[in-house]
Design a protein around this motif. Structure first.
Motif, mmCIF file in Angstrom:
data_model
loop_
_atom_site.group_PDB
_atom_site.id
_atom_site.type_symbol
_atom_site.label_atom_id
_atom_site.label_comp_id
_atom_site.label_asym_id
_atom_site.label_seq_id
_atom_site.Cartn_x
_atom_site.Cartn_y
_atom_site.Cartn_z
ATOM 1 N N ALA A 1 0.818 -1.208 0.000
ATOM 2 C CA ALA A 1 0.000 0.000 0.000
ATOM 3 C C ALA A 1 0.852 1.259 0.000
ATOM 4 O O ALA A 1 0.503 2.268 -0.625
ATOM 5 C CB ALA A 1 -0.929 -0.002 1.212
ATOM 6 N N GLY A 2 1.980 1.212 0.683
ATOM 7 C CA GLY A 2 2.834 2.383 0.799
ATOM 8 C C GLY A 2 3.462 2.832 -0.501
ATOM 9 O O GLY A 2 3.928 3.977 -0.608
ATOM 10 N N ARG A 3 3.448 1.959 -1.512
ATOM 11 C CA ARG A 3 3.994 2.347 -2.811
ATOM 12 C C ARG A 3 3.223 3.539 -3.396
ATOM 13 O O ARG A 3 3.755 4.284 -4.207
ATOM 14 C CB ARG A 3 3.934 1.169 -3.786
ATOM 15 C CG ARG A 3 4.754 -0.039 -3.392
ATOM 16 C CD ARG A 3 6.238 0.189 -3.533
ATOM 17 N NE ARG A 3 6.608 0.509 -4.916
ATOM 18 C CZ ARG A 3 7.832 0.879 -5.286
ATOM 19 N NH1 ARG A 3 8.792 0.989 -4.382
ATOM 20 N NH2 ARG A 3 8.097 1.142 -6.546
ATOM 21 N N ALA A 4 1.981 3.730 -2.968
ATOM 22 C CA ALA A 4 1.160 4.825 -3.490
ATOM 23 C C ALA A 4 1.353 6.118 -2.701
ATOM 24 O O ALA A 4 0.990 7.194 -3.187
ATOM 25 C CB ALA A 4 -0.314 4.432 -3.465
ATOM 26 N N THR A 5 1.906 6.034 -1.492
ATOM 27 C CA THR A 5 1.989 7.214 -0.631
ATOM 28 C C THR A 5 3.390 7.509 -0.122
ATOM 29 O O THR A 5 3.613 8.569 0.458
ATOM 30 C CB THR A 5 1.054 7.042 0.585
ATOM 31 O OG1 THR A 5 1.394 5.823 1.278
ATOM 32 C CG2 THR A 5 -0.402 6.980 0.156
ATOM 33 N N GLY A 6 4.336 6.602 -0.314
ATOM 34 C CA GLY A 6 5.667 6.779 0.226
ATOM 35 C C GLY A 6 6.509 7.781 -0.550
ATOM 36 O O GLY A 6 6.242 8.068 -1.721
ATOM 37 N N GLY A 7 7.535 8.287 0.109
ATOM 38 C CA GLY A 7 8.476 9.206 -0.506
ATOM 39 C C GLY A 7 9.667 8.473 -1.079
ATOM 40 O O GLY A 7 9.655 7.248 -1.238
ATOM 41 N N PRO A 8 10.753 9.190 -1.374
ATOM 42 C CA PRO A 8 11.889 8.591 -2.072
ATOM 43 C C PRO A 8 12.582 7.458 -1.327
ATOM 44 O O PRO A 8 12.997 6.471 -1.950
ATOM 45 C CB PRO A 8 12.843 9.770 -2.294
ATOM 46 C CG PRO A 8 12.416 10.810 -1.302
ATOM 47 C CD PRO A 8 10.944 10.627 -1.143
ATOM 48 N N ALA A 9 12.709 7.562 -0.021
ATOM 49 C CA ALA A 9 13.375 6.504 0.733
ATOM 50 C C ALA A 9 12.539 5.228 0.734
ATOM 51 O O ALA A 9 13.049 4.132 0.495
ATOM 52 C CB ALA A 9 13.655 6.954 2.160
ATOM 53 N N PHE A 10 11.244 5.382 0.996
ATOM 54 C CA PHE A 10 10.370 4.210 1.032
ATOM 55 C C PHE A 10 10.307 3.537 -0.335
ATOM 56 O O PHE A 10 10.325 2.305 -0.425
ATOM 57 C CB PHE A 10 8.971 4.602 1.486
ATOM 58 C CG PHE A 10 8.026 3.436 1.598
ATOM 59 C CD1 PHE A 10 8.013 2.643 2.733
ATOM 60 C CD2 PHE A 10 7.167 3.115 0.558
ATOM 61 C CE1 PHE A 10 7.162 1.551 2.833
ATOM 62 C CE2 PHE A 10 6.304 2.031 0.642
ATOM 63 C CZ PHE A 10 6.302 1.243 1.785
ATOM 64 N N LEU A 11 10.229 4.312 -1.390
ATOM 65 C CA LEU A 11 10.127 3.738 -2.733
ATOM 66 C C LEU A 11 11.411 3.015 -3.124
ATOM 67 O O LEU A 11 11.377 2.057 -3.893
ATOM 68 C CB LEU A 11 9.788 4.827 -3.753
ATOM 69 C CG LEU A 11 8.398 5.456 -3.583
ATOM 70 C CD1 LEU A 11 8.179 6.546 -4.620
ATOM 71 C CD2 LEU A 11 7.300 4.400 -3.675
ATOM 72 N N ALA A 12 12.539 3.460 -2.581
ATOM 73 C CA ALA A 12 13.798 2.754 -2.835
ATOM 74 C C ALA A 12 13.924 1.509 -1.970
ATOM 75 O O ALA A 12 14.642 0.569 -2.321
ATOM 76 C CB ALA A 12 14.985 3.681 -2.579
ATOM 77 N N ALA A 13 13.208 1.492 -0.857
ATOM 78 C CA ALA A 13 13.289 0.357 0.081
ATOM 79 C C ALA A 13 12.391 -0.798 -0.323
ATOM 80 O O ALA A 13 12.600 -1.933 0.120
ATOM 81 C CB ALA A 13 12.923 0.818 1.486
ATOM 82 N N THR A 14 11.393 -0.518 -1.126
ATOM 83 C CA THR A 14 10.400 -1.531 -1.478
ATOM 84 C C THR A 14 10.282 -1.697 -2.981
ATOM 85 O O THR A 14 10.534 -0.748 -3.724
ATOM 86 C CB THR A 14 9.014 -1.135 -0.927
ATOM 87 O OG1 THR A 14 8.651 0.171 -1.436
ATOM 88 C CG2 THR A 14 9.034 -1.085 0.590
ATOM 89 N N PRO A 15 9.867 -2.867 -3.464
ATOM 90 C CA PRO A 15 9.669 -4.108 -2.703
ATOM 91 C C PRO A 15 10.987 -4.575 -2.061
ATOM 92 O O PRO A 15 12.063 -4.420 -2.643
ATOM 93 C CB PRO A 15 9.194 -5.113 -3.762
ATOM 94 C CG PRO A 15 8.660 -4.277 -4.881
ATOM 95 C CD PRO A 15 9.510 -3.045 -4.890
ATOM 96 N N VAL A 16 10.891 -5.130 -0.877
ATOM 97 C CA VAL A 16 12.085 -5.537 -0.142
ATOM 98 C C VAL A 16 12.680 -6.812 -0.741
ATOM 99 O O VAL A 16 11.982 -7.591 -1.393
ATOM 100 C CB VAL A 16 11.767 -5.782 1.344
ATOM 101 C CG1 VAL A 16 11.303 -4.502 2.011
ATOM 102 C CG2 VAL A 16 10.736 -6.892 1.512
ATOM 103 N N TYR A 17 13.973 -6.994 -0.476
ATOM 104 C CA TYR A 17 14.624 -8.242 -0.891
ATOM 105 C C TYR A 17 14.517 -9.258 0.236
ATOM 106 O O TYR A 17 14.888 -8.980 1.390
ATOM 107 C CB TYR A 17 16.097 -8.032 -1.231
ATOM 108 C CG TYR A 17 16.775 -9.358 -1.504
ATOM 109 C CD1 TYR A 17 16.648 -9.964 -2.749
ATOM 110 C CD2 TYR A 17 17.466 -10.035 -0.497
ATOM 111 C CE1 TYR A 17 17.211 -11.201 -3.001
ATOM 112 C CE2 TYR A 17 18.029 -11.286 -0.738
ATOM 113 C CZ TYR A 17 17.894 -11.853 -1.992
ATOM 114 O OH TYR A 17 18.438 -13.096 -2.232
#
Length: 238
Positions: free
Chosen positions: A137-153
Motif C-alpha cells: 500500500a505504501g507504494r502509493a503514498t511513500g516518498g523517495p526513501a520508502f520507494l527505494a526500500a520496497t519491494p524488499v529483498y
C-alpha cells in the motif's frame, strides 16, 4: 490520536530492540569478514534488490550525513555519475550475510516465551502478512526513501523472522519520508528543526503533520487488522 501516532512507538520499540539484540552477532560478522557495516546495515532491504537513486540517498542520509568514504574504501558500495548508489559484488555477498545475521538474532529474541507468558515466534507469520499489505500500500503514498526500500529483498525460503525484521525496517521509512516532508513544508532547515524544543508549538505541528502524511498507509488494513497489528507487536519482547 491518529493510528500512525499510536503504532509508531510500538514499531520502534520492537525494531530498535531487535537491532540492539543483533549487535554482538554483527560484531562477529565484522571480525569474520574484515568488513565494517555502513549504509548497507540500515538499508539492506532495498540495496539487496536494486540501486539506490540519488534522491533516496539524499533522503536517508539527511539526519546522519552522507559521508560514504568508508563504504567506498572497503569497496562495499559504488556510486555512478548520476549519484545512484549500489552494492558491489563483494558488498552484496556481505550484505546478504548481514541480513541473515540480523534475522538470526531476531529469531532468538522473538522465540522467547518467558515460560509461556508470551506466544513467541507463533505471531510472526501473521505479522509478516500484515506488514506485506502495508508495504504494498505504501507504494502509493511513500516518498523517495520508502520507494527505494520496497519491494524488499528476501531470499528464497526466508524465515518469518527474516521477513518481519526486513519488512519492519522498510516500513519505518514511510514515516521517515513523512517527517522530512513535514518539516520541509514548514519552511525549516534541518538545523532549525533540531533547534526546536520538545514543547515548541511548531515541533508539535510538524509531528501532527507527519502523522497525517504517514496515516494513509495504514488504511490498507481494516480497523480490526490495525488493532491486531498493535497486539502482535505488543507480544514481541525487546
Amino acid at each position: 490520536m491518529s493510528y500512525a501516532a499510536l503504532v509508531r512507538p510500538a514499531l520502534d520499540r520492537v525494531y530498535i530492540g531487535m537491532r540492539a539484540a543483533s549487535r554482538d552477532r554483527l560484531r562477529e560478522l565484522t571480525e569474520q569478514t574484515g568488513l565494517r557495516q555502513g549504509l548497507n546495515s540500515s538499508f539492506y532491504f532495498g540495496l539487496l534488490a536494486r540501486p539506490m537513486p540519488a534522491a533516496a540517498f539524499a533522503a536517508v542520509t539527511t539526519y546522519g550525513g552522507g559521508d560514504m568514504s568508508d563504504e567506498l574504501a572497503q569497496a562495499i558500495m559504488a556510486v555512478d555519475d548520476d549519484g545512484d548508489w549500489s552494492l558491489t559484488d563483494s558488498g552484496h555477498t556481505y550484505t546478504l550475510a548481514l541480513q541473515q545475521t540480523i534475522a538470526d538474532a531476531a529469531q532468538e529474541l522473538w522465540a522467547q516465551t518467558y515460560r509461556g507468558a508470551l506466544p513467541g515466534e507463533a505471531v510472526l507469520p501473521r505479522l509478516a502478512e500484515l506488514l506485506a499489505v502495508l508495504l504494498k500500500a505504501g507504494r502509493a503514498t511513500g516518498g523517495p526513501a520508502f520507494l527505494a526500500a520496497t519491494p524488499v529483498y528476501e531470499p528464497p525460503g526466508a524465515s518469518y523472522a527474516l521477513q518481519v525484521s526486513t519488512r519492519m525496517g522498510a516500513l519505518r521509512h514511510h514515516r521517515g519520508d513523512a517527517h522530512r516532508a513535514a518539516w520541509a513544508a514548514a519552511g525549516l532547515t534541518l538545523e532549525q528543526l533540531r533547534a526546536l524544543t520538545d514543547g515548541d508549538p511548531l515541533r508539535l505541528a510538524i509531528e501532527q503533520d507527519t502523522n497525517r502524511r504517514d496515516e494513509p498507509v495504514y488504511t490498507a488494513l481494516s480497523e480490526a487488522e490495525r488493532w491486531e497489528l498493535l497486539g502482535l507487536l505488543a507480544t514481541l519482547p525487546n
